[in-house]
Design a protein around this motif. Sequence first.
Motif, mmCIF file in Angstrom:
data_model
loop_
_atom_site.group_PDB
_atom_site.id
_atom_site.type_symbol
_atom_site.label_atom_id
_atom_site.label_comp_id
_atom_site.label_asym_id
_atom_site.label_seq_id
_atom_site.Cartn_x
_atom_site.Cartn_y
_atom_site.Cartn_z
ATOM 1 N N MET A 1 49.347 47.203 58.532
ATOM 2 C CA MET A 1 50.263 46.607 57.564
ATOM 3 C C MET A 1 51.666 46.423 58.141
ATOM 4 O O MET A 1 52.423 45.610 57.664
ATOM 5 N N GLY A 2 52.039 47.156 59.179
ATOM 6 C CA GLY A 2 53.370 47.061 59.750
ATOM 7 C C GLY A 2 53.660 45.724 60.395
ATOM 8 O O GLY A 2 54.797 45.388 60.646
ATOM 9 N N PHE B 1 53.487 54.651 40.433
ATOM 10 C CA PHE B 1 52.789 55.400 41.481
ATOM 11 C C PHE B 1 53.762 55.970 42.501
ATOM 12 O O PHE B 1 54.907 55.534 42.621
ATOM 13 N N THR B 2 53.268 56.969 43.233
ATOM 14 C CA THR B 2 54.027 57.607 44.299
ATOM 15 C C THR B 2 53.272 57.423 45.601
ATOM 16 O O THR B 2 52.062 57.668 45.661
ATOM 17 N N LEU B 3 53.993 56.996 46.636
ATOM 18 C CA LEU B 3 53.438 56.877 47.978
ATOM 19 C C LEU B 3 54.033 57.973 48.847
ATOM 20 O O LEU B 3 55.231 58.250 48.775
ATOM 21 N N GLY C 1 50.397 55.180 57.847
ATOM 22 C CA GLY C 1 50.743 54.400 56.663
ATOM 23 C C GLY C 1 51.172 55.272 55.505
ATOM 24 O O GLY C 1 51.752 56.335 55.695
ATOM 25 N N GLN C 2 50.856 54.817 54.328
ATOM 26 C CA GLN C 2 51.207 55.507 53.087
ATOM 27 C C GLN C 2 49.944 55.726 52.261
ATOM 28 O O GLN C 2 49.018 54.919 52.337
ATOM 29 N N GLN C 3 49.919 56.797 51.497
ATOM 30 C CA GLN C 3 48.805 57.011 50.578
ATOM 31 C C GLN C 3 49.361 57.301 49.196
ATOM 32 O O GLN C 3 50.467 57.797 49.050
#
Length: 113
Positions: A27-28, A96-98, A104-106
Motif C-alpha cells: 500500500m505504500g 475504527f482504530t489502526l 502496515g496497519q491493522q
Amino acid sequence: MNLKTLTMAVVFGLTLGPALTVADSNMGSMSGMDKKESTGPVQSRGVITAINTEKRKITLNHEPIPELNWPSMTMGFPVAPEVNLEGLGKNDSVFFTLTPAGKGQQITNIRKQ
C-alpha cells in the motif's frame, strides 16, 4: 471467441493477477500516500465495503487519515484476533482504530457509528 481475443484475454489475466496481488500487499506505493509510519494508534471513520470474518479482513472506504498522510480511499486491513466482528456488515458506517503491524496497519478496534 476468436484466437486473437482469447490470447489477449489470457495475457491480460496473467499480467493483471500478480499486479493486483502486489498492489494489495504494498500500500505504500499508492499515489498520494507517503511511507510515513504511525508511532501509535490512529483513529478514523469509514464505511465497510467488504468483510471477510473467516480471513479476518475488512475493506473500508475511509476518511483522510492525516497522521499517516493518507487521503480518503478504499483499502483492506487485517483485523487483530481480539477484535469482535459480530454485528458488522457491508455498508455499515464505523469508527475504527489502526495500529502499526508488520509493514502496515491493522484494525485493533472497530464499532458502528
